[in-house]
Design an enzyme around this catalytic site. Structure first.
Site, mmCIF file in Angstrom:
data_model
loop_
_atom_site.group_PDB
_atom_site.id
_atom_site.type_symbol
_atom_site.label_atom_id
_atom_site.label_comp_id
_atom_site.label_asym_id
_atom_site.label_seq_id
_atom_site.Cartn_x
_atom_site.Cartn_y
_atom_site.Cartn_z
ATOM 1 N N ASP A 1 35.049 0.963 -22.208
ATOM 2 C CA ASP A 1 33.623 1.179 -21.971
ATOM 3 C C ASP A 1 33.236 0.330 -20.775
ATOM 4 O O ASP A 1 33.364 -0.894 -20.796
ATOM 5 C CB ASP A 1 32.815 0.795 -23.203
ATOM 6 C CG ASP A 1 33.182 1.661 -24.412
ATOM 7 O OD1 ASP A 1 33.620 2.806 -24.193
ATOM 8 O OD2 ASP A 1 33.039 1.194 -25.544
ATOM 9 N N ASP B 1 29.261 11.539 -33.767
ATOM 10 C CA ASP B 1 28.962 10.118 -33.934
ATOM 11 C C ASP B 1 28.172 9.949 -35.217
ATOM 12 O O ASP B 1 27.190 10.672 -35.443
ATOM 13 C CB ASP B 1 28.124 9.595 -32.761
ATOM 14 C CG ASP B 1 28.881 9.612 -31.435
ATOM 15 O OD1 ASP B 1 30.079 9.925 -31.451
ATOM 16 O OD2 ASP B 1 28.270 9.313 -30.396
#
EC number: 5.3.1.16
Length: 244
Positions: free
Chosen positions: A129, A10
């Site tokens: 998500d 990330d």
């Protein structure tokens, strides 16, 4: 078939980081994204899950850096973060990544998402998500901040539009090392024939073996981030455990 592991890189402001529960400001820095990705490749990864968090949160872009990282890798890359229109999608695919992950756009712009799925097929995965709200699984958008509607309605629509792969994250678990949401994964597998990639909460080899037990139901892979960076186990250990 054994579970595919996708170590995560990330990226925020040019640096590899991990968030806690996806919240901006909770970053822990881990250095160069290129070094992190090459380390996973050298450790035997077949895939790397590369995320531009600045783009995902709508506050900037690391696209040139990430294109360079992808160019330096020989393994397959799943690229995610801020892919919301034709220009960003085509730029992402032009990096040479094996597939891209659509997140917010799949929630906020269903028509565009349907066109993208029709054009690019299995080069596109959709990131779902998810957060449990008042007993109901809801999807989240915009870096997990906005509500995107009922999970099962969203899944049914995306299935109709031809999605072949979902990356399912329980936002309450991500970056917490509290274990994956196996019930959620199993429920998603029960309602779709698409491949499912698990994300969020993995803290031990046992967690990976538990996810591995869902391969027959449709779970194809697991994204692993913080547990690797925190030294809970090594990637070679994890790969050996799930290859059995």
């Amino acid at each position: 078939m054994s579970l595919v592991l996708l170590p995560a890189v990330d990226v925020v402001n040019g640096e590899a980081v991990r968030l806690v529960q996806g919240e901006a400001g909770s970053e822990t820095g881990y250095g160069s994204p290129r070094d992190a990705a090459l380390a996973w490749q050298n450790d035997g990864a077949e895939w790397v899950h590369l995320v531009d968090l600045d783009a995902a949160f709508g506050r900037g872009s690391n696209s040139e850096l990430l294109a360079g990282v992808i160019g330096d890798l020989t393994v397959k890359v799943e690229l995610s973060g801020g892919i919301r229109d034709d220009a960003s999608l085509e730029a992402a695919l032009a990096t040479g990544c094996a597939r891209v992950n659509l997140g917010t756009a799949a929630i906020e712009d269903p028509e565009w998402c349907a066109r993208a799925l029709a054009k690019y097929g299995d080069k596109i995965a959709v990131g779902l998500d998810v957060r449990l709200v008042d007993g109901q699984y809801r999807t989240r958008g915009r870096g997990w901040v906005t509500d995107g509607g009922d999970l099962w309605e969203t899944l049914a629509r995306l299935d109709r539009d031809g999605c072949t792969r979902y990356v399912v994250t329980d936002v309450s678990k991500d970056g917490t090392l509290t274990g994956p949401n196996l019930e959620l994964l199993s429920q998603v597998c029960a309602v779709t024939d698409a491949h499912v990639v698990a994300s969020g909460g993995v803290s031990t080899i046992e967690d990976l073996l538990a996810i591995s037990s869902l391969v027959d139901q449709g779970v194809e892979g697991a994204i692993v981030g913080k547990a690797l960076y925190a030294g809970r186990f090594t990637l070679p250990e994890a790969l050996a455990a799930v290859s059995g």
